[in-house]
Structures are given as C-alpha cells and as structure tokens.
Design an enzyme around this catalytic site. Structure first.
Site, PDB file in Angstrom:
ATOM      1  N   HIS A 113      13.908  22.497 -21.639  1.00 35.28           N
ATOM      2  CA  HIS A 113      15.093  23.231 -21.184  1.00 35.28           C
ATOM      3  C   HIS A 113      16.295  22.323 -20.942  1.00 35.28           C
ATOM      4  O   HIS A 113      17.266  22.742 -20.328  1.00 35.28           O
ATOM      5  CB  HIS A 113      14.772  24.037 -19.919  1.00 35.28           C
ATOM      6  CG  HIS A 113      13.892  25.221 -20.200  1.00 35.28           C
ATOM      7  ND1 HIS A 113      13.274  25.945 -19.209  1.00 35.28           N
ATOM      8  CD2 HIS A 113      13.527  25.794 -21.367  1.00 35.28           C
ATOM      9  CE1 HIS A 113      12.558  26.927 -19.749  1.00 35.28           C
ATOM     10  NE2 HIS A 113      12.692  26.847 -21.058  1.00 35.28           N
ATOM     11  N   CYS A 133      34.146  12.956 -30.352  1.00 35.41           N
ATOM     12  CA  CYS A 133      35.110  13.622 -31.233  1.00 35.41           C
ATOM     13  C   CYS A 133      36.492  13.755 -30.602  1.00 35.41           C
ATOM     14  O   CYS A 133      37.462  14.101 -31.292  1.00 35.41           O
ATOM     15  CB  CYS A 133      34.598  14.990 -31.672  1.00 35.41           C
ATOM     16  SG  CYS A 133      34.577  16.250 -30.356  1.00 35.41           S
ATOM     17  N   CYS A 145      28.463  17.930 -26.162  1.00 36.05           N
ATOM     18  CA  CYS A 145      29.710  18.467 -26.684  1.00 36.05           C
ATOM     19  C   CYS A 145      29.403  19.704 -27.516  1.00 36.05           C
ATOM     20  O   CYS A 145      28.631  19.641 -28.477  1.00 36.05           O
ATOM     21  CB  CYS A 145      30.436  17.418 -27.525  1.00 36.05           C
ATOM     22  SG  CYS A 145      31.974  18.033 -28.267  1.00 36.05           S
ATOM     23  N   TYR A 154      26.851  23.848 -11.930  1.00 33.53           N
ATOM     24  CA  TYR A 154      26.007  22.726 -12.334  1.00 33.53           C
ATOM     25  C   TYR A 154      26.427  21.418 -11.675  1.00 33.53           C
ATOM     26  O   TYR A 154      25.581  20.542 -11.443  1.00 33.53           O
ATOM     27  CB  TYR A 154      25.973  22.593 -13.861  1.00 33.53           C
ATOM     28  CG  TYR A 154      25.127  23.672 -14.494  1.00 33.53           C
ATOM     29  CD1 TYR A 154      23.746  23.572 -14.519  1.00 33.53           C
ATOM     30  CD2 TYR A 154      25.712  24.824 -15.020  1.00 33.53           C
ATOM     31  CE1 TYR A 154      22.957  24.571 -15.056  1.00 33.53           C
ATOM     32  CE2 TYR A 154      24.942  25.836 -15.565  1.00 33.53           C
ATOM     33  CZ  TYR A 154      23.562  25.703 -15.589  1.00 33.53           C
ATOM     34  OH  TYR A 154      22.793  26.713 -16.119  1.00 33.53           O
TER      35      TYR A 154
END
Length: 238
Positions: A110, A140, A118, A54
């Site tokens: 999509h 987080c 996350c 990616y």
C-alpha cells in the site's frame, strides 16, 4: 522442501506503537472521510486537504517506535533465512516501523508514507517532511504534482505480480493484525492454503476471512507475535 514463509501484516501490528487502525469502530476511517482523503478524485478536488491529512500522519509517525511485534518479526526473518528458509513480509502498512525494527525482505503493497511520488512523471523520493501544492518535482520540475506514495482506494496495490508468484510457493502463511476485509490481501490466506501452506491468523479477534485459516491466535500483537515466532522457528527447524 525449503520452508517458505510469507507474512502479511496490517495496522493491528502498529496499533500498540500508537498508530491508528483503519477499520475499527474508532479507526481512522471512522473519523475521516476516505473519499475526500484517500482517492485520486479527492486529491484532484482538494490536494491541500489531502496533503494536510498525510502531513499530520507523517508527523505522528516520527514520534512512534517499533514495538515487540515488529522486533519479533525482524528476529524471525533473520533466523529463518539463516536456517536456509525463504522469507517475505508483505505489509499493508504505510509506516516504516518494520524497517526500523530490522526487517529487510519487505513489500509495501500500500505504499510508504515517508516517500513522495510525482503524479506527472512517477519519480519517487524519500520524504520525511511536509508536502504542499507549491512544491515542484525534483525530476521533471512540474509544480503541484507531488503526492504521498500511498495506494488510494481504486488504485492497484504495489508488488502484486511478485506476491502472487510467492503465494503458491509458501509452505507457511500468516496474517497478522489485519481485518481480512481489504482485497486483494483478504484472499491471500485462501490462495496459500490452496497450495498446501499452513496458515495462521493472529489478531485481536477473528477477521472477515477467518474461515481461510487453519490456525487462529487472538490477543495483543506484542504478546501473541513474539510467542508465535519462537514456536514456529522451533517447530520448523529443530
């Protein structure tokens, strides 16, 4: 009745911008193993490989530009809304070329390549650079949980409740540059047609759900889409 236009786009719209399609004989999934690169299991087994895939696609997207089909759809949206109609563009594409061309009423079913998510807390962030397993979530703080904000095989597409609420209201529906092989999007034309919408398929050739359309226009998106947009506006609002 208020004219309501729902358009579905697929990778064929972005192909002439240099971005690969997925299901053609020379498409992305003919060259890469989707089970390793586009499933939650693949990410669990080798997140570094998934990130590398990616990251390369994100890099390729930075060098791409919207084409005449993207521009025509953005112009159509503005004119359709200005004339008092309802308009929604649903895209299966994870690139941002529709936005860069000026589209605003858009659902990325999509996901979006230029966002991260996350896996631990669900936090979404813009992301135009590389992701890696060493990065921490800005919300987080957990390391190794960031993933591309894309819908992988086996995951539920985004915005389905909204899309299914819009389909019965559509007076016009078009699928542009999509193979008609990926569900649930492959069923949208039949759903809209059942509710009385006029339906068009614009593609290089007939897709797997071609039987569901009342009109078909075949050819390159940069040629067929602008002409169709102009004709649809004229026929609907003149």
């Amino acid at each position: 009745m208020t004219p309501s236009l729902l358009i579905l786009t697929g990778s064929g719209v972005s192909a002439e911008s240099g971005l690969g399609t997925f299901r053609d004989t020379d498409g992305i999934w003919a060259k890469f193993d989707w089970q390793r690169l586009a499933t939650p299991e693949g990410f669990r087994d080798d997140p570094s490989e998934v990130h590398a895939f990616y990251n390369a696609r994100r890099q390729g997207l930075r060098g791409a530009a919207p084409n005449a089909a993207h521009a025509a759809l953005a112009t159509l949206e503005a004119a359709w809304v200005r004339s008092g109609g309802e308009f929604t563009l649903v895209t299966q594409n994870i690139d941002d070329l529709h936005e860069r061309a000026g589209s605003e009423r858009l659902i990325h079913m999509h996901g979006e390549l230029l966002r991260s998510r996350c896996a631990a807390c669900g936090d979404l962030r813009d992301c135009d650079g590389d992701l890696s397993i060493t990065m921490s979530c800005g919300a987080c703080g957990r390391e190794g949980q960031l993933r591309p904000h894309v819908v992988w095989f086996g995951e539920i597409p985004i915005g389905m409740d909204e899309i299914y609420a819009l389909l019965p209201q559509a007076t016009h529906f078009a699928a542009i540059g999509t193979s008609g092989a990926v569900w649930p999007a492959a069923g949208f034309a039949e759903e809209a047609g059942r509710a009385g919408a006029k339906t068009w398929e614009l593609s290089l050739d007939a897709g797997e759900s071609g039987h569901a359309f009342t009109h078909a226009i075949y050819g390159n998106a940069t040629e067929t889409v602008p002409a169709w947009c102009e004709r649809l506006l004229s026929e609907t609002f003149s």
